[in-house]
Design a protein around this motif. Structure first.
Motif, PDB file in Angstrom:
ATOM      1  N   PHE A 148       0.850  -1.185   0.000  1.00  0.00           N
ATOM      2  CA  PHE A 148       0.000   0.000   0.000  1.00  0.00           C
ATOM      3  C   PHE A 148       0.887   1.236   0.000  1.00  0.00           C
ATOM      4  O   PHE A 148       2.071   1.196   0.328  1.00  0.00           O
ATOM      5  N   CYS A 149       0.272   2.333  -0.403  1.00  0.00           N
ATOM      6  CA  CYS A 149       0.951   3.626  -0.320  1.00  0.00           C
ATOM      7  C   CYS A 149      -0.086   4.650   0.135  1.00  0.00           C
ATOM      8  O   CYS A 149      -1.284   4.412   0.043  1.00  0.00           O
ATOM      9  N   THR A 150       0.380   5.742   0.652  1.00  0.00           N
ATOM     10  CA  THR A 150      -0.515   6.797   1.120  1.00  0.00           C
ATOM     11  C   THR A 150      -0.263   8.052   0.302  1.00  0.00           C
ATOM     12  O   THR A 150       0.884   8.449   0.089  1.00  0.00           O
ATOM     13  N   GLY A 163      -3.283  11.706   2.270  1.00  0.00           N
ATOM     14  CA  GLY A 163      -3.969  11.172   3.437  1.00  0.00           C
ATOM     15  C   GLY A 163      -4.843   9.970   3.147  1.00  0.00           C
ATOM     16  O   GLY A 163      -5.531   9.469   4.030  1.00  0.00           O
ATOM     17  N   LYS A 164      -4.833   9.489   1.904  1.00  0.00           N
ATOM     18  CA  LYS A 164      -5.650   8.331   1.550  1.00  0.00           C
ATOM     19  C   LYS A 164      -4.741   7.135   1.287  1.00  0.00           C
ATOM     20  O   LYS A 164      -3.673   7.282   0.684  1.00  0.00           O
ATOM     21  N   ARG A 165      -5.150   5.977   1.753  1.00  0.00           N
ATOM     22  CA  ARG A 165      -4.351   4.759   1.602  1.00  0.00           C
ATOM     23  C   ARG A 165      -4.812   3.986   0.368  1.00  0.00           C
ATOM     24  O   ARG A 165      -6.003   3.723   0.207  1.00  0.00           O
ATOM     25  N   TYR A 166      -3.871   3.616  -0.486  1.00  0.00           N
ATOM     26  CA  TYR A 166      -4.156   2.848  -1.703  1.00  0.00           C
ATOM     27  C   TYR A 166      -3.479   1.479  -1.592  1.00  0.00           C
ATOM     28  O   TYR A 166      -2.281   1.400  -1.356  1.00  0.00           O
ATOM     29  N   ARG A 167      -4.272   0.422  -1.745  1.00  0.00           N
ATOM     30  CA  ARG A 167      -3.732  -0.930  -1.688  1.00  0.00           C
ATOM     31  C   ARG A 167      -3.568  -1.478  -3.106  1.00  0.00           C
ATOM     32  O   ARG A 167      -4.382  -1.204  -3.974  1.00  0.00           O
ATOM     33  N   PRO A 220      -4.791  -2.985  -8.727  1.00  0.00           N
ATOM     34  CA  PRO A 220      -5.533  -2.455  -7.575  1.00  0.00           C
ATOM     35  C   PRO A 220      -6.101  -3.602  -6.741  1.00  0.00           C
ATOM     36  O   PRO A 220      -6.818  -4.467  -7.244  1.00  0.00           O
ATOM     37  N   ALA A 221      -5.771  -3.602  -5.462  1.00  0.00           N
ATOM     38  CA  ALA A 221      -6.135  -4.710  -4.580  1.00  0.00           C
ATOM     39  C   ALA A 221      -7.647  -4.893  -4.474  1.00  0.00           C
ATOM     40  O   ALA A 221      -8.148  -6.016  -4.550  1.00  0.00           O
ATOM     41  N   GLY A 222      -8.368  -3.797  -4.286  1.00  0.00           N
ATOM     42  CA  GLY A 222      -9.817  -3.916  -4.107  1.00  0.00           C
ATOM     43  C   GLY A 222     -10.498  -4.575  -5.287  1.00  0.00           C
ATOM     44  O   GLY A 222     -11.334  -5.472  -5.118  1.00  0.00           O
ATOM     45  N   GLU A 223     -10.143  -4.160  -6.502  1.00  0.00           N
ATOM     46  CA  GLU A 223     -10.766  -4.743  -7.701  1.00  0.00           C
ATOM     47  C   GLU A 223     -10.416  -6.215  -7.851  1.00  0.00           C
ATOM     48  O   GLU A 223     -11.276  -7.043  -8.158  1.00  0.00           O
TER      49      GLU A 223
END
Length: 199
Positions: A8-10, A13-17, A38-41
Motif C-alpha cells: 500500500f501507499c498513502t 492522506g488516503k491509503r491505496y492498496r 488495484p487490490a480492491g478490484e
C-alpha cells in the motif's frame, strides 16, 4: 511467472492498496510486463469467482468427483495405516498375556507402548470419520458454495482472508491478455461444505 505481493501507499492522506510483482519490486519496474494491480478490484473479482461456482453445474460436478476421489484416497491410506497399528495392538496384547514370564519393568513398558498404539488407533478412527464426512454429493457441494455469502458477510477482514486462502489455490494475472484466473482448492470447498453440514 513470478509471485505478486500486497502493498500500500498513502497519498493525500488516503491509503491505496495494490498487488505488485516481487521481481519488479526487487529489480525495478522494467523487469516485469505486468502493472501493479488495484487490490480492491482484484479481491472483488476473486470473491465473485467463488460466488459463481454454484451457477456452473459442470464445475460443481467436477469438484464433487475430485473431492470424493481425494477423500476416498485418504480413507484408504488411513485404513491401511490402521491395519498396521491393529497388528501392533495384537502383538503387545499377546506379550502382556505372557506377563508371568515377563519382568515387571518390561511389562510396564509393554503396557505403555500398547496405550500409545491404542491412542494412535483412536486418532486414525477419528481421521477416517472426518474423511467420510467429506464424501459430499452434488447437492451438498452446491449448498456449501451457495452458503458462501451469508458466511462471508459475518466475517471480519482477517477471517475473510483466511477463508479465501482455504478456497483459492492461486490467482494468476496474465499481463499480455490483461486477464486474471482463479484456481480453487478442492479440499477447501470440501472443508466449507463439511462446516455447513455440521452447522
Amino acid at each position: 511467472g513470478c509471485a505478486m505481493s500486497h502493498h500500500f501507499c498513502t497519498s493525500d492522506g488516503k491509503r491505496y492498496r495494490y498487488y505488485v510483482c516481487v521481481k519488479a519490486q526487487k529489480r525495478g519496474r522494467a523487469t516485469c510486463p505486468a502493472p501493479s494491480l488495484p487490490a480492491g478490484e482484484l479481491e472483488r473479482f476473486v470473491v465473485d469467482q467463488i460466488r459463481t461456482l454454484a451457477q456452473d453445474d459442470a464445475v460443481i460436478a467436477e469438484l464433487v468427483v475430485r473431492s470424493r476421489d481425494a477423500a476416498e484416497s485418504e480413507i484408504d491410506r488411513l485404513k491401511s495405516e490402521r491395519k498396521g497399528l491393529a497388528k501392533q495392538v495384537r502383538q503387545f496384547t499377546g506379550a502382556i498375556r505372557k506377563a508371568p514370564t515377563v519382568a515387571p519393568a518390561k511389562l510396564a513398558d509393554l503396557r505403555e507402548r500398547l496405550g500409545e498404539v491404542e491412542r494412535q488407533v483412536t486418532d486414525i478412527d477419528d481421521a477416517i470419520e472426518r474423511a467420510k464426512r467429506r464424501l459430499l454429493d452434488q447437492d451438498e457441494m452446491v449448498g456449501a458454495v451457495e452458503a458462501f455469502d451469508p458466511v462471508w458477510e459475518r466475517l471480519n477482514p482477517s477471517e475473510q482472508a483466511k477463508l479465501v486462502r482455504l478456497l483459492v489455490r492461486q490467482v494468476e494475472y496474465d499481463a499480455a491478455t490483461e486477464t486474471a484466473t482463479v484456481t480453487f482448492h478442492t479440499t477447501g470447498i470440501q472443508s466449507l461444505a463439511a462446516e455447513q453440514l455440521v452447522a
